[in-house]
Design a protein around this motif. Sequence first.
Motif, PDB file in Angstrom:
ATOM      1  N   ALA A  97       0.843  -1.205   0.000  1.00 32.63           N
ATOM      2  CA  ALA A  97       0.000   0.000   0.000  1.00 32.63           C
ATOM      3  C   ALA A  97       0.875   1.251   0.000  1.00 32.63           C
ATOM      4  O   ALA A  97       0.642   2.194  -0.777  1.00 32.63           O
ATOM      5  N   ASP A  98       1.907   1.263   0.838  1.00 32.88           N
ATOM      6  CA  ASP A  98       2.787   2.444   0.912  1.00 32.88           C
ATOM      7  C   ASP A  98       3.529   2.662  -0.406  1.00 32.88           C
ATOM      8  O   ASP A  98       3.773   3.806  -0.811  1.00 32.88           O
ATOM      9  N   ALA A  99       3.897   1.569  -1.068  1.00 35.30           N
ATOM     10  CA  ALA A  99       4.577   1.684  -2.360  1.00 35.30           C
ATOM     11  C   ALA A  99       3.657   2.338  -3.386  1.00 35.30           C
ATOM     12  O   ALA A  99       4.049   3.273  -4.100  1.00 35.30           O
ATOM     13  N   ALA A 100       2.414   1.858  -3.470  1.00 31.72           N
ATOM     14  CA  ALA A 100       1.463   2.426  -4.439  1.00 31.72           C
ATOM     15  C   ALA A 100       1.193   3.894  -4.111  1.00 31.72           C
ATOM     16  O   ALA A 100       1.146   4.751  -5.009  1.00 31.72           O
ATOM     17  N   ALA A 101       1.056   4.214  -2.817  1.00 29.66           N
ATOM     18  CA  ALA A 101       0.779   5.595  -2.411  1.00 29.66           C
ATOM     19  C   ALA A 101       1.963   6.496  -2.744  1.00 29.66           C
ATOM     20  O   ALA A 101       1.786   7.627  -3.229  1.00 29.66           O
ATOM     21  N   ALA A 102       3.180   6.016  -2.506  1.00 25.67           N
ATOM     22  CA  ALA A 102       4.371   6.819  -2.796  1.00 25.67           C
ATOM     23  C   ALA A 102       4.475   7.108  -4.293  1.00 25.67           C
ATOM     24  O   ALA A 102       4.838   8.220  -4.698  1.00 25.67           O
ATOM     25  N   LEU A 103       4.132   6.108  -5.115  1.00 24.98           N
ATOM     26  CA  LEU A 103       4.170   6.318  -6.574  1.00 24.98           C
ATOM     27  C   LEU A 103       3.211   7.431  -6.985  1.00 24.98           C
ATOM     28  O   LEU A 103       3.580   8.335  -7.745  1.00 24.98           O
ATOM     29  N   VAL A 104       1.979   7.341  -6.482  1.00 28.13           N
ATOM     30  CA  VAL A 104       0.957   8.334  -6.857  1.00 28.13           C
ATOM     31  C   VAL A 104       1.365   9.716  -6.338  1.00 28.13           C
ATOM     32  O   VAL A 104       1.239  10.731  -7.043  1.00 28.13           O
ATOM     33  N   ALA A 105       1.900   9.764  -5.114  1.00 29.68           N
ATOM     34  CA  ALA A 105       2.274  11.052  -4.510  1.00 29.68           C
ATOM     35  C   ALA A 105       3.445  11.681  -5.280  1.00 29.68           C
ATOM     36  O   ALA A 105       3.418  12.877  -5.602  1.00 29.68           O
ATOM     37  N   CYS A 106       4.473  10.885  -5.588  1.00 29.54           N
ATOM     38  CA  CYS A 106       5.642  11.431  -6.298  1.00 29.54           C
ATOM     39  C   CYS A 106       5.266  11.824  -7.724  1.00 29.54           C
ATOM     40  O   CYS A 106       5.748  12.844  -8.248  1.00 29.54           O
ATOM     41  N   ASP A 107       4.401  11.014  -8.349  1.00 30.28           N
ATOM     42  CA  ASP A 107       3.968  11.334  -9.715  1.00 30.28           C
ATOM     43  C   ASP A 107       3.303  12.717  -9.745  1.00 30.28           C
ATOM     44  O   ASP A 107       3.573  13.535 -10.635  1.00 30.28           O
ATOM     45  N   ALA A 108       2.459  12.992  -8.732  1.00 31.07           N
ATOM     46  CA  ALA A 108       1.772  14.296  -8.682  1.00 31.07           C
ATOM     47  C   ALA A 108       2.759  15.401  -8.314  1.00 31.07           C
ATOM     48  O   ALA A 108       2.765  16.478  -8.922  1.00 31.07           O
TER      49      ALA A 108
END
Length: 314
Positions: free
Chosen positions: A105-116
């Motif tokens: 979950a943290d990996a997916a969240a970090a991807l979305v956060a960094c992408d934005a």
Amino acid sequence: MSITVRVPAKVNVQLAVGAPRPDGYHDLANVFLAVGLYDTVTATPAEGLRLTVTGPDAAQVPLDGSNLAARAALALAERAGRTADVHLHIAKDIPVAGGMAGGSADAAAALVACDALWGLDTPHEVLLSICADLGSDVPFSLVGEAALGTGRGERLQPLEVGGTFHWVFAAADCGLSTPAVYREYDRLCEGREVPAPTASPELLAALREGDPHALAAAVGNDLQAAALSLHPALAATLAAGTGAGALAALVSGSGPTTAFLAEDAPAAARIAEALTASGTCRSARVAASPAPGATVVGQDPDRDTVAARGADQR
Ligand SMILES: C[C@@](CO)(OP(=O)(O)O)[C@H](O)COP(=O)(O)OP(=O)(O)OC[C@H]1O[C@@H](n2ccc(N)nc2=O)[C@H](O)[C@@H]1O
Ligand SMILES: Nc1ncnc2c1ncn2[C@@H]1O[C@H](COP(=O)(O)OP(=O)(O)O)[C@@H](O)[C@H]1O
């Protein structure tokens, strides 16, 4: 500028496991359901990659390069041809090493956060493929809701869910290593023909209809015997939840978190209370499903350092 992303835990309502593959993984029919227990990841510009974690299980989360959120940020930065100059703050509420995919979950969240944060607008298919490289459960954390995972669990097909399911999750006082549970599964299967994993039509229909009784009759986890073999005390937790009126009691994924399906929200509250009083688990919490995947919930244009640090921050 900072971006905050909320991401759910998961329960596997069906986990059918095949024989070990030459690459060491197992083919699965993995019916994922996202549940409303969440971590949040906040990404803020920084010099280099920095990681902090708060929450009751924060001490168990690695802060080095093995942290899945850090690995996600590095993978995205590399693809974008930039450096991962970001502070990731994880507010952790999902039990660690509990079979609820908190690290994924943290990996997916970090991807979305960094992408934005980095304004990359990476296509969804590319994000999914970075997720699959990070771990078998990570693509599901990105999409949430409900999905059938095949292959090693990374190839997703969305599933329809016709209602809200009410759950209780009992955290155990230890963690279980996912590879160790798969190894124990292989040991228990020795000398037996293991059939190719397939999703249960009855289970998919129960999800579609939003029928908790039909779902309870169809749930199944092939890793449960292995988790119980490594941690026999879980049998008492399962029995306590069943005794308190749960429609179904099962180990969540590779465990040791146990999951209890309830008739409705008041029944879930009663079961959680009985489990807490039973002394057979560390804590028991209610949560409803399905839940959305990794979602941006906050953008703060003025924030350049992460505030809000709990006493237990590492
Ligand atoms: C069991 C499940 C059920 O959803 O999750 P958890 O309950 O642990 O959260 C998953 O299959 C875990 O997925 P995930 O934790 O992402 O695993 P990965 O990082 O891809 O793999 C870790 C290790 O688990 C084993 N593994 C994982 C997936 C799979 N289909 N077959 C396997 O044998 C392998 O030993 C692998 O080296
Ligand atoms: N961001 C993270 N949060 C939790 N655990 C992490 C994280 N990154 C790496 N890990 C490691 O992954 C292991 C599995 O944790 P987790 O994903 O919570 O459990 P599970 O795979 O049982 O669902 C932990 O023991 C920990 O060492």
